[in-house]
Design a protein around this motif. Sequence first.
Motif, PDB file in Angstrom:
ATOM      1  N   LEU A 199       0.842  -1.193   0.000  1.00 59.29           N
ATOM      2  CA  LEU A 199       0.000   0.000   0.000  1.00 59.29           C
ATOM      3  C   LEU A 199       0.878   1.244   0.000  1.00 59.29           C
ATOM      4  CD1 LEU A 199      -2.730  -1.031   2.581  1.00 59.29           C
ATOM      5  CD2 LEU A 199      -3.020  -0.787   0.110  1.00 59.29           C
ATOM      6  N   ILE A 200       0.476   2.244  -0.747  1.00 58.43           N
ATOM      7  CA  ILE A 200       1.303   3.436  -0.880  1.00 58.43           C
ATOM      8  C   ILE A 200       1.426   4.184   0.446  1.00 58.43           C
ATOM      9  CG2 ILE A 200      -0.507   5.070  -1.546  1.00 58.43           C
ATOM     10  CD1 ILE A 200       1.483   6.114  -3.665  1.00 58.43           C
ATOM     11  N   GLU A 201       0.417   4.077   1.308  1.00 59.89           N
ATOM     12  CA  GLU A 201       0.504   4.735   2.604  1.00 59.89           C
ATOM     13  C   GLU A 201       1.585   4.081   3.469  1.00 59.89           C
ATOM     14  OE1 GLU A 201      -3.269   4.517   4.481  1.00 59.89           O
ATOM     15  OE2 GLU A 201      -3.567   2.386   4.049  1.00 59.89           O
ATOM     16  N   GLU A 202       1.817   2.767   3.304  1.00 61.74           N
ATOM     17  CA  GLU A 202       2.899   2.097   4.018  1.00 61.74           C
ATOM     18  C   GLU A 202       4.256   2.580   3.516  1.00 61.74           C
ATOM     19  OE1 GLU A 202       2.252  -2.041   3.428  1.00 61.74           O
ATOM     20  OE2 GLU A 202       0.493  -2.141   4.723  1.00 61.74           O
ATOM     21  N   GLU A 203       4.353   2.776   2.221  1.00 60.32           N
ATOM     22  CA  GLU A 203       5.602   3.268   1.637  1.00 60.32           C
ATOM     23  C   GLU A 203       5.893   4.696   2.100  1.00 60.32           C
ATOM     24  OE1 GLU A 203       8.935   2.455  -0.962  1.00 60.32           O
ATOM     25  OE2 GLU A 203       7.427   1.225   0.044  1.00 60.32           O
ATOM     26  N   TYR A 227       2.277  15.553   1.245  1.00 57.24           N
ATOM     27  CA  TYR A 227       1.604  14.385   0.694  1.00 57.24           C
ATOM     28  C   TYR A 227       0.129  14.723   0.506  1.00 57.24           C
ATOM     29  CZ  TYR A 227       5.875  12.199   2.418  1.00 57.24           C
ATOM     30  OH  TYR A 227       7.190  11.880   2.662  1.00 57.24           O
ATOM     31  N   GLU A 228      -0.346  14.597  -0.739  1.00 58.80           N
ATOM     32  CA  GLU A 228      -1.724  14.961  -1.060  1.00 58.80           C
ATOM     33  C   GLU A 228      -2.474  13.769  -1.651  1.00 58.80           C
ATOM     34  OE1 GLU A 228      -2.320  18.542  -3.388  1.00 58.80           O
ATOM     35  OE2 GLU A 228      -0.250  19.132  -3.025  1.00 58.80           O
ATOM     36  N   GLY A 229      -3.792  13.800  -1.460  1.00 58.05           N
ATOM     37  CA  GLY A 229      -4.648  12.812  -2.111  1.00 58.05           C
ATOM     38  C   GLY A 229      -5.086  11.694  -1.190  1.00 58.05           C
ATOM     39  N   SER A 230      -5.875  10.795  -1.754  1.00 58.84           N
ATOM     40  CA  SER A 230      -6.375   9.641  -1.026  1.00 58.84           C
ATOM     41  C   SER A 230      -5.517   8.427  -1.372  1.00 58.84           C
ATOM     42  CB  SER A 230      -7.843   9.376  -1.406  1.00 58.84           C
ATOM     43  OG  SER A 230      -8.298   8.194  -0.791  1.00 58.84           O
ATOM     44  N   PHE A 231      -4.895   7.830  -0.354  1.00 53.89           N
ATOM     45  CA  PHE A 231      -3.974   6.716  -0.571  1.00 53.89           C
ATOM     46  C   PHE A 231      -4.614   5.355  -0.321  1.00 53.89           C
ATOM     47  CE2 PHE A 231      -1.237  10.193   1.353  1.00 53.89           C
ATOM     48  CZ  PHE A 231      -0.904  10.730   0.127  1.00 53.89           C
ATOM     49  N   ASP A 232      -5.904   5.332  -0.012  1.00 51.63           N
ATOM     50  CA  ASP A 232      -6.580   4.077   0.312  1.00 51.63           C
ATOM     51  C   ASP A 232      -6.560   3.109  -0.869  1.00 51.63           C
ATOM     52  OD1 ASP A 232      -7.124   5.150   2.736  1.00 51.63           O
ATOM     53  OD2 ASP A 232      -9.183   5.729   2.276  1.00 51.63           O
ATOM     54  N   HIS A 233      -6.061   1.926  -0.620  1.00 50.79           N
ATOM     55  CA  HIS A 233      -6.097   0.794  -1.567  1.00 50.79           C
ATOM     56  C   HIS A 233      -5.164   0.951  -2.777  1.00 50.79           C
ATOM     57  CE1 HIS A 233      -9.453  -0.388   0.841  1.00 50.79           C
ATOM     58  NE2 HIS A 233     -10.204   0.618   0.431  1.00 50.79           N
ATOM     59  N   ILE A 260      15.975  19.007   1.725  1.00 46.61           N
ATOM     60  CA  ILE A 260      15.280  18.045   0.869  1.00 46.61           C
ATOM     61  C   ILE A 260      13.807  18.422   0.846  1.00 46.61           C
ATOM     62  CG2 ILE A 260      14.601  15.632   0.536  1.00 46.61           C
ATOM     63  CD1 ILE A 260      17.135  14.798   1.965  1.00 46.61           C
ATOM     64  N   THR A 261      13.226  18.448  -0.351  1.00 45.77           N
ATOM     65  CA  THR A 261      11.805  18.726  -0.504  1.00 45.77           C
ATOM     66  C   THR A 261      11.138  17.527  -1.168  1.00 45.77           C
ATOM     67  OG1 THR A 261      12.198  21.099  -0.722  1.00 45.77           O
ATOM     68  CG2 THR A 261      10.073  20.270  -1.487  1.00 45.77           C
ATOM     69  N   VAL A 262      10.113  16.991  -0.514  1.00 46.63           N
ATOM     70  CA  VAL A 262       9.386  15.824  -1.031  1.00 46.63           C
ATOM     71  C   VAL A 262       7.933  16.222  -1.251  1.00 46.63           C
ATOM     72  CG1 VAL A 262       8.661  13.452  -0.625  1.00 46.63           C
ATOM     73  CG2 VAL A 262      10.870  14.249   0.246  1.00 46.63           C
ATOM     74  N   HIS A 263       7.460  15.997  -2.477  1.00 45.98           N
ATOM     75  CA  HIS A 263       6.045  16.263  -2.770  1.00 45.98           C
ATOM     76  C   HIS A 263       5.468  15.053  -3.497  1.00 45.98           C
ATOM     77  CE1 HIS A 263       2.621  17.809  -5.240  1.00 45.98           C
ATOM     78  NE2 HIS A 263       2.315  18.329  -4.069  1.00 45.98           N
ATOM     79  N   SER A 272       1.999  11.462  -8.716  1.00 49.81           N
ATOM     80  CA  SER A 272       3.007  12.453  -9.104  1.00 49.81           C
ATOM     81  C   SER A 272       3.968  12.631  -7.939  1.00 49.81           C
ATOM     82  CB  SER A 272       2.330  13.788  -9.449  1.00 49.81           C
ATOM     83  OG  SER A 272       3.295  14.777  -9.713  1.00 49.81           O
ATOM     84  N   PHE A 273       5.257  12.416  -8.195  1.00 49.54           N
ATOM     85  CA  PHE A 273       6.274  12.482  -7.142  1.00 49.54           C
ATOM     86  C   PHE A 273       7.396  13.419  -7.576  1.00 49.54           C
ATOM     87  CE2 PHE A 273      10.269  10.927  -5.268  1.00 49.54           C
ATOM     88  CZ  PHE A 273       9.963  10.960  -3.917  1.00 49.54           C
TER      89      PHE A 273
END
Length: 331
Positions: A199-203, A227-233, A260-263, A272-273
């Motif tokens: 799952l992306i939320e775990e990552e 971090y934006e958006g819905s990461f469910d599933h 460091i900037t993370v989006h 989009s990363f």
Amino acid sequence: MTILKIYQNFFLRNLIVNLLVIGIIFVCIYDEMNYAEKDSLVLLQKICLGYIPMYFGVAFSNMFIIHKFLFRKKYQIFWVVFILYWVCFYSLMTHYFFYVGLGKTKTLSIISLIFNGTCLYFLHVVIMKKVSQTNKDIINFKSELSFLKQQLNPHFLLNAMNNLYGEALTEPDKVPDRILNLSDMLRYQIEATKKDYVLIEEEIDFIKKYIDYYTFQNERLAITQDYEGSFDHIEIPPLFFLPLVENAVKFSAETTAPFITVHLKVKGNDLSFTLKNNFLVCGSRLSSTGIGIGNLKRRLEVHGLHHELSCKKDKNTFIVKLNIWDLPTAV
């Protein structure tokens, strides 16, 4: 070029197979002909006139009927289109064979063609799935091995223990959290690399812990995370962003004011990363091997993800942008 690479190349694979089939047919027929009838060029021409339309007929059925309808579980549409297509194909080939002087197409020949062509296509699909799965296992194993080599070497553990000891003397209340952070990172890495997707939320949680740990090691490091958006599933291959974050931490640490900037943004099944970090333009003791970026590119290919990856330098800032479309969803 290895045999596997030749097989994965659509053009070369089909060229070799068709030349082989035409050659076998030619040898079998030529050997049974009378001496007076043996004309190699005429015989080869007739074989090609008969075989090539049959090949394209099977190829069209496999790629545009079986792949588009059967594999996507549109069974009713599949059977209607499949039967209609082969009835029309049989009728067309009957007229075609008569026109080019090859006789009449027999029903048994068409049935055999449908059966053999379809079975070979299913065999090909199974082989490619096995190859893809093997590649994924190799990539995950290499990622796990690389991570373990970095994190479990004596130098890393010595630094970790020294940092924990120093903080135990100055800020003992924070030590349990630091130990838990380190333990969670190692546990996640070992468990996640056994899977094709997580799952992306775990990552994201892993990346936060990783950055937090190195912020503890380097208090000068300024981190901006969004971090934006819905990461469910939504799922992604494990340790996917790790090579990029590792490089950012490593190269920014050489500067006097590392940042460091993370989006990361998820919209539907699209991701989009963007990662930015500063680095020394001159005088760096580090050399970029490109292994991190190369590993990421290879994993994108192996997992068959539709993506766009770009890397660029803007003065003393390194910028990585990665867009991925149609990420898989957890069942």
